[in-house]
Enzyme design. Structure first.
Site, PDB file in Angstrom:
ATOM      1  N   ARG A  69      79.872  43.790  -2.766  1.00 35.44           N
ATOM      2  CA  ARG A  69      78.980  43.292  -2.994  1.00 35.44           C
ATOM      3  C   ARG A  69      78.242  42.359  -1.645  1.00 35.44           C
ATOM      4  O   ARG A  69      79.494  42.696  -1.553  1.00 35.44           O
ATOM      5  CB  ARG A  69      79.334  42.614  -4.427  1.00 35.44           C
ATOM      6  CG  ARG A  69      79.681  43.037  -5.661  1.00 35.44           C
ATOM      7  CD  ARG A  69      80.506  42.225  -6.607  1.00 35.44           C
ATOM      8  NE  ARG A  69      80.999  42.296  -7.253  1.00 35.44           N
ATOM      9  CZ  ARG A  69      82.049  41.915  -7.285  1.00 35.44           C
ATOM     10  NH1 ARG A  69      82.224  40.760  -7.750  1.00 35.44           N
ATOM     11  NH2 ARG A  69      82.948  42.379  -8.510  1.00 35.44           N
ATOM     12  N   GLU A 113      97.165  38.053 -12.020  1.00 34.45           N
ATOM     13  CA  GLU A 113      96.855  37.552 -13.947  1.00 34.45           C
ATOM     14  C   GLU A 113      97.283  37.838 -14.405  1.00 34.45           C
ATOM     15  O   GLU A 113      96.806  37.727 -15.720  1.00 34.45           O
ATOM     16  CB  GLU A 113      94.858  38.472 -12.409  1.00 34.45           C
ATOM     17  CG  GLU A 113      94.280  37.704 -11.763  1.00 34.45           C
ATOM     18  CD  GLU A 113      93.651  38.520 -11.262  1.00 34.45           C
ATOM     19  OE1 GLU A 113      93.903  39.105 -10.647  1.00 34.45           O
ATOM     20  OE2 GLU A 113      92.072  38.297 -11.528  1.00 34.45           O
ATOM     21  N   ASN A 165      92.536  44.495 -18.994  1.00 35.94           N
ATOM     22  CA  ASN A 165      91.300  44.647 -18.859  1.00 35.94           C
ATOM     23  C   ASN A 165      90.149  45.899 -18.696  1.00 35.94           C
ATOM     24  O   ASN A 165      90.600  46.586 -18.361  1.00 35.94           O
ATOM     25  CB  ASN A 165      91.773  43.992 -17.270  1.00 35.94           C
ATOM     26  CG  ASN A 165      90.364  43.774 -16.103  1.00 35.94           C
ATOM     27  OD1 ASN A 165      89.681  43.939 -16.946  1.00 35.94           O
ATOM     28  ND2 ASN A 165      91.398  43.357 -15.091  1.00 35.94           N
ATOM     29  N   ARG A 198      91.482  39.776 -20.445  1.00 35.17           N
ATOM     30  CA  ARG A 198      90.596  39.221 -19.525  1.00 35.17           C
ATOM     31  C   ARG A 198      89.548  39.522 -20.039  1.00 35.17           C
ATOM     32  O   ARG A 198      89.024  40.519 -19.828  1.00 35.17           O
ATOM     33  CB  ARG A 198      90.911  40.203 -18.299  1.00 35.17           C
ATOM     34  CG  ARG A 198      90.121  38.899 -17.345  1.00 35.17           C
ATOM     35  CD  ARG A 198      90.217  40.072 -15.651  1.00 35.17           C
ATOM     36  NE  ARG A 198      88.928  39.362 -15.355  1.00 35.17           N
ATOM     37  CZ  ARG A 198      88.359  39.908 -14.134  1.00 35.17           C
ATOM     38  NH1 ARG A 198      88.949  41.413 -14.100  1.00 35.17           N
ATOM     39  NH2 ARG A 198      88.111  39.583 -12.881  1.00 35.17           N
ATOM     40  N   HIS A 226      87.251  35.438 -11.460  1.00 34.31           N
ATOM     41  CA  HIS A 226      88.931  34.636 -11.273  1.00 34.31           C
ATOM     42  C   HIS A 226      89.799  33.960 -10.962  1.00 34.31           C
ATOM     43  O   HIS A 226      89.820  33.818 -10.183  1.00 34.31           O
ATOM     44  CB  HIS A 226      88.857  35.442  -9.000  1.00 34.31           C
ATOM     45  CG  HIS A 226      88.275  36.305  -8.799  1.00 34.31           C
ATOM     46  ND1 HIS A 226      87.541  36.524  -7.586  1.00 34.31           N
ATOM     47  CD2 HIS A 226      88.914  37.721  -8.933  1.00 34.31           C
ATOM     48  CE1 HIS A 226      87.192  38.111  -6.982  1.00 34.31           C
ATOM     49  NE2 HIS A 226      87.303  38.613  -8.067  1.00 34.31           N
TER      50      HIS A 226
END
Ligand code: AMP
Length: 397
Positions: free
Chosen positions: A239, A383, A10, A89, A178
């Protein structure tokens, strides 16, 4: 039978998370992080058999050096021979990728075209793919997309109320992210609730440093809070999530900010960090909120209120709700955030089981509502496992 391990990568712009997943036992046998890449002090940290280690890399080392270092480590630890696939990913798959794919020249060039939709993420993912293919030339590489799970959203959920050309000619629509986490949560929730996936209606709240909430109807994503980019939606670590889009023009025209500064503020200096003035880490913000730090208290309130409003609105596309699921670093660990959100959802009949909420910490799965309440669950996400299993399924095809 020979152990089959999947190397999961990732890549971010200056970091690289990696793990080695056993495809039969689903255990993580090796994991770590290449960090501060491109700086004066890049490192590779890794965990193997319960022990943590750190390797200093030469100054300014980038992804290739980090990948090569990890590959040497795998050889030293006698793990390389069992690696059967590499799963990457990839953040943005646009509308081109509705599921994971084996990477070839054509896929790589499509990923390069998609970089314009995710300039902060896809280029780093591509660097990781290229570095891994140099390091493991004989192995198949698989791209697993953050956006793919959300490709089932209907047009009414993914279309912005903008002139149509912006979508038709330039792909400006909501994509959602996600996806691997929301997919994993869907599969796990089906097991916990003992329901077939295609009859499962849940709301999945992935609350980490990035955060998104997804409405899942009959096992498929029908709405999600992130948009064209991962900036839209919930309050996140750094964010801002949803804001009036005119704020950016106002900051440029009236306050003298440059475009880049505005982008930097919205992506890296807002959210919990901007509101608290202290940290993007929810633990720090919660601790100070408990000690009457006004800005931290407001940060927690804004975070939870926005989340509760999203959850309430996602009952609209679902009709029937089988469970609300909390996951991600904050969702799995913060009893304070969960309690606050559940309290705000009283109108739906949600009632917290206080002890169960306190007990569901540190990676534990559990139900956190009382018997007669609609169900809220905590499910630790994984994940890397979704990426590894997709990679195995594709190489077996
Ligand atoms: P993730 O991006 O899913 O790894 O989540 C990382 C975030 O989880 C951190 O930035 C923290 O804000 C949050 N987190 C981890 N542990 C806790 C905790 N015990 N309480 C509150 N937040 C936590």
């Amino acid at each position: 039978m020979k152990e089959s391990l999947v190397f999961v990568l990732n890549c971010g712009s200056s970091s690289l998370k990696f793990s080695l997943i056993d495809s039969q036992s689903h255990a993580e046998v090796f994991s770590g992080l290449g960090d501060s890449l491109g700086s004066d002090t890049p490192i590779v940290k890794y965990k193997y058999q319960g022990t943590k280690h750190t390797i200093d890399l030469p100054a300014q080392s980038m992804h290739q050096k980090a990948v090569d270092t990890i590959v040497d480590l795998l050889a030293t630890l006698s793990l390389s021979d069992n690696v059967t696939a590499i799963g990457h990913r990839v953040v943005h798959g646009g509308e081109l990728f509705t599921q994971s794919v084996v990477i070839n020249e054509q896929v790589l060039s499509q990923l390069e075209q998609l970089s314009k939709l995710a300039p902060l993420h896809n280029p780093a993912n591509i660097i990781g793919i290229k570095a891994a293919s140099i390091a493991f030339p004989a192995l198949k590489q698989i791209a697993v997309f953050d956006t793919a799970f959300h490709q089932t959203m209907p047009p009414k959920a993914f279309t912005y109320a903008l002139p149509r050309d912006l979508y038709v000619e330039h792909g400006i629509r909501r994509y959602g992210f996600h996806g691997t986490s929301h997919l994993y949560i869907t599969q796990q929730a089906a097991k916990v609730l003992n329901k077939p996936i295609d009859d499962l209606n849940i709301i999945s709240a992935h609350l980490g440093n990035g955060a998104s909430v997804t409405a899942i109807r009959n096992g498929k994503s029908v709405d999600t809070s992130m948009g064209l980019t991962p900036l839209e939606g919930l309050v996140m670590g750094t964010r801002c999530g949803d804001i009036d889009p005119a704020i950016s023009q106002y900051m440029i025209d009236q306050l003298g900010y440059t475009n880049d500064e505005v982008n930097d503020i919205f992506n890296k200096k807002s959210g919990l960090l901007g509101l608290s003035g202290l940290s993007n880490d929810c633990r720090v913000v919660e601790e100070h909120a408990m000690r009457d730090h006004d800005h931290c208290q407001l940060a927690v309130e804004v975070f939870c209120y926005r989340l509760a409003k999203y959850i309430a609105s996602y009952t609209v596309p679902l009709g029937r709700l089988d469970a609300l699921v909390f996951t991600g670093g904050i969702g799995e660990n913060s009893d304070i955030i969960r309690a606050n959100v559940i309290h705000q959802l009283k109108i739906f009949g949600f009632e917290l089981d206080r002890q169960a909420n306190l007990d569901a910490r540190f990676g534990k799965e559990g139900k956190i509502t009382v018997k007669d309440s609609p169900i809220a669950l905590v499910i630790p996400t994984n994940e890397e496992l979704v990426i590894a299993l997709d990679a195995i399924a594709l190489i077996e095809e």
